[in-house]
Scaffold this active site. Structure first.
Site, PDB file in Angstrom:
ATOM      1  N   CYS A 159     -10.045  25.570 -25.639  1.00  0.00           N
ATOM      2  CA  CYS A 159      -9.561  26.959 -25.702  1.00  0.00           C
ATOM      3  C   CYS A 159      -9.475  27.469 -27.138  1.00  0.00           C
ATOM      4  O   CYS A 159     -10.062  28.507 -27.473  1.00  0.00           O
ATOM      5  CB  CYS A 159      -8.217  27.069 -24.986  1.00  0.00           C
TER       6      CYS A 159
HETATM    7  N1  NAP Z   1      -4.630  24.534 -19.957  1.00  0.00           N
HETATM    8  C1  NAP Z   1      -5.550  25.067 -20.752  1.00  0.00           C
HETATM    9  O1  NAP Z   1      -5.343  26.139 -21.358  1.00  0.00           O
HETATM   10  C2  NAP Z   1      -6.879  24.377 -20.952  1.00  0.00           C
HETATM   11  C3  NAP Z   1      -7.887  25.068 -21.624  1.00  0.00           C
HETATM   12  C4  NAP Z   1      -9.109  24.446 -21.844  1.00  0.00           C
HETATM   13  C5  NAP Z   1      -9.309  23.147 -21.409  1.00  0.00           C
HETATM   14  N2  NAP Z   1      -8.309  22.487 -20.784  1.00  0.00           N
HETATM   15  C6  NAP Z   1      -8.555  21.101 -20.352  1.00  0.00           C
HETATM   16  O2  NAP Z   1      -8.753  21.118 -18.942  1.00  0.00           O
HETATM   17  C7  NAP Z   1      -8.218  19.921 -18.372  1.00  0.00           C
HETATM   18  C8  NAP Z   1      -7.172  20.313 -17.332  1.00  0.00           C
HETATM   19  O3  NAP Z   1      -6.151  21.032 -18.014  1.00  0.00           O
HETATM   20  P1  NAP Z   1      -4.949  21.743 -17.247  1.00  0.00           P
HETATM   21  O4  NAP Z   1      -4.133  22.378 -18.292  1.00  0.00           O
HETATM   22  O5  NAP Z   1      -5.473  22.552 -16.116  1.00  0.00           O
HETATM   23  O6  NAP Z   1      -4.177  20.428 -16.688  1.00  0.00           O
HETATM   24  P2  NAP Z   1      -3.009  20.284 -15.608  1.00  0.00           P
HETATM   25  O7  NAP Z   1      -2.413  21.597 -15.287  1.00  0.00           O
HETATM   26  O8  NAP Z   1      -2.126  19.225 -16.158  1.00  0.00           O
HETATM   27  O9  NAP Z   1      -3.798  19.718 -14.331  1.00  0.00           O
HETATM   28  C9  NAP Z   1      -4.454  18.468 -14.342  1.00  0.00           C
HETATM   29  C10 NAP Z   1      -4.990  18.173 -12.963  1.00  0.00           C
HETATM   30  O10 NAP Z   1      -5.669  16.919 -12.998  1.00  0.00           O
HETATM   31  C11 NAP Z   1      -5.196  16.101 -11.907  1.00  0.00           C
HETATM   32  N3  NAP Z   1      -5.309  14.680 -12.297  1.00  0.00           N
HETATM   33  C12 NAP Z   1      -4.634  14.051 -13.294  1.00  0.00           C
HETATM   34  N4  NAP Z   1      -5.056  12.769 -13.402  1.00  0.00           N
HETATM   35  C13 NAP Z   1      -5.991  12.599 -12.442  1.00  0.00           C
HETATM   36  C14 NAP Z   1      -6.795  11.498 -12.027  1.00  0.00           C
HETATM   37  N5  NAP Z   1      -6.751  10.311 -12.663  1.00  0.00           N
HETATM   38  N6  NAP Z   1      -7.658  11.659 -11.002  1.00  0.00           N
HETATM   39  C15 NAP Z   1      -7.745  12.851 -10.360  1.00  0.00           C
HETATM   40  N7  NAP Z   1      -6.991  13.944 -10.690  1.00  0.00           N
HETATM   41  C16 NAP Z   1      -6.140  13.805 -11.721  1.00  0.00           C
HETATM   42  C17 NAP Z   1      -3.772  16.542 -11.709  1.00  0.00           C
HETATM   43  O11 NAP Z   1      -3.342  16.188 -10.417  1.00  0.00           O
HETATM   44  P3  NAP Z   1      -1.770  16.239 -10.019  1.00  0.00           P
HETATM   45  O12 NAP Z   1      -1.404  17.686 -10.028  1.00  0.00           O
HETATM   46  O13 NAP Z   1      -1.741  15.620  -8.689  1.00  0.00           O
HETATM   47  O14 NAP Z   1      -1.053  15.457 -11.093  1.00  0.00           O
HETATM   48  C18 NAP Z   1      -3.913  18.059 -11.893  1.00  0.00           C
HETATM   49  O15 NAP Z   1      -4.381  18.636 -10.689  1.00  0.00           O
HETATM   50  C19 NAP Z   1      -7.636  19.109 -19.537  1.00  0.00           C
HETATM   51  O16 NAP Z   1      -8.563  18.164 -19.969  1.00  0.00           O
HETATM   52  C20 NAP Z   1      -7.392  20.152 -20.601  1.00  0.00           C
HETATM   53  O17 NAP Z   1      -7.450  19.614 -21.906  1.00  0.00           O
HETATM   54  C21 NAP Z   1      -7.093  23.085 -20.526  1.00  0.00           C
END
Ligand code: NAP
Length: 343
Positions: A159
């Site tokens: 991001c």
């Molecule tokens: N948030 C942002 O602004 C943003 C921007 C760009 C990129 N990203 C990247 O995108 C990715 C997701 O970010 P997010 O903020 O959306 O994360 P998040 O809200 O913490 O969601 C993570 C998801 O991954 C699932 N998960 C975790 N470990 C897992 C595993 N071993 N196997 C299968 N599912 C698993 C979680 O399941 P549960 O809910 O069941 O725990 C949850 O659904 C990250 O790598 C982050 O760095 C995020």
């Protein structure tokens, strides 16, 4: 039996990490995209299956997909063309080779495949990369500056790097930045940037406005990789839900005119529908819930400040992933991006 091409049928897809913030946004975009069909949504193995609308009530009566617990054994049952991974970096890194081996295109939103140099992973991500051979195959899809056709492994930019790189790449490509200049980038993100999981640092009563990640944030090497030069990057956490505002300061080479700077930004983005060049300072209020990056600059002789604003969950994550998948499967780049069930 006739074999249908991608242009004749919907692209079948799965979202892993659908219970998280970026994965849920992706589900909304995919449901709104006439070229894609959302077949599966998964969260971590420890969950019980339940509708996405239980987890995000704003999707009630709009998205009826059930979020299932993920297990690697599910891969053989998927029957999808593409999997979007909105997972922690190490989970993405482990699951990606399995999906690729099953012939499934991977669009990864994590940082697992963004950096080209595997030796940077221990320092910036805290682990040794287990599949360095895939780093060369991954196409980094900063969509407005795409240099390669996306293949079967798409790496979606971070991001902060999206916001800062869109701000500075026009100047870098036009070689307007002074050689001695180290761009200074200060950027503030809303709390959704840290994901949905509860932590003390991101809880309502704790978050005010603070800088963090001095010199060591994992997005620093990604920004440097994009710009081909060192930067000083300081992220900040602000007490709002979503959006990133980045202020990037550079010294230009001597005698670069305001007209030249304007021409460079205009030429870079005049045919890029998701970058808006403003005549006033961007406000995250105007990009949250949209796939846009808003840009604005001010020049005082050799000093130039570029301000950029994005929604971290859309242009900084799900919307850019959608753009990349649209291009990968030969669809219009912005398909699905303006009609999602987004906040
Ligand atoms: N948030 C942002 O602004 C943003 C921007 C760009 C990129 N990203 C990247 O995108 C990715 C997701 O970010 P997010 O903020 O959306 O994360 P998040 O809200 O913490 O969601 C993570 C998801 O991954 C699932 N998960 C975790 N470990 C897992 C595993 N071993 N196997 C299968 N599912 C698993 C979680 O399941 P549960 O809910 O069941 O725990 C949850 O659904 C990250 O790598 C982050 O760095 C995020």
């Amino acid at each position: 039996m006739s074999v249908m091409s991608y242009s004749e049928k919907k692209i079948r897809c799965a979202v892993l990490g659908a219970a998280g913030y970026s994965g849920a946004e992706l589900c909304a975009l995919l449901v709104a995209n006439p070229h894609f069909s959302l077949e599966h949504a998964f969260a971590s193995a420890g969950r019980i299956a339940e509708p996405l609308s239980n987890l995000y009530p704003r999707f009630t009566n709009a998205i009826d997909i059930v979020v299932e617990p993920w297990r690697d054994e599910r891969i053989s049952t998927l029957n999808v063309d593409v999997a979007f991974l909105a997972l922690p970096h190490e989970a993405s890194e482990a699951i990606t080779p399995l999906l690729l081996a099953a012939g499934i295109v991977v669009v990864d939103l994590s940082g697992a495949f963004r950096l080209k140099q595997p030796q940077l992973y221990p320092k910036y991500y805290g682990y040794q990369h287990q599949h360095p051979e895939l780093l060369a195959d991954a196409v980094y899809c900063l969509m407005e500056w795409l240099e390669q056709t996306p293949g079967n492994l798409i790496s979606v930019p971070g991001c902060y790097p999206t916001a800062c790189s869109l701000a500075l790449l026009p100047l870098v490509k036009a070689e307007l930045i002074a050689e001695h200049c180290i761009p200074v980038i200060n950027a503030t993100s809303g709390v959704s940037g840290a994901g949905r999981k509860a932590t003390l640092n991101t809880s309502f009563c704790e978050v005010g406005l603070n800088a963090y990640g001095f010199f060591g944030h994992r997005h620093r090497p990604e920004i440097e990789q994009n710009l081909g030069r060192k930067v000083v990057f300081t992220p900040h956490l602000g007490n709002f839900k979503r959006g990133i505002l980045a202020t990037s300061v550079v010294t230009l080479k001597p005698n670069v005119s305001a007209e030249h700077v304007k021409q460079v930004f205009t030429e870079a983005y005049q045919h890029k529908p998701l970058v808006r060049l403003l005549n006033h300072s961007p406000n995250i209020a105007n990009v949250v819930g949209t796939p846009y990056c808003d840009l604005y600059w001010q020049q005082d002789e050799e000093q130039l400040i570029v301000v950029s604003a994005i929604d971290n969950l859309l242009k900084g994550a799900a919307a850019q992933a959608m753009q990349a998948a649209n291009i990968r499967f030969g669809k219009p780049e912005t398909a699905g991006l303006f009609s999602g069930v987004v906040v």
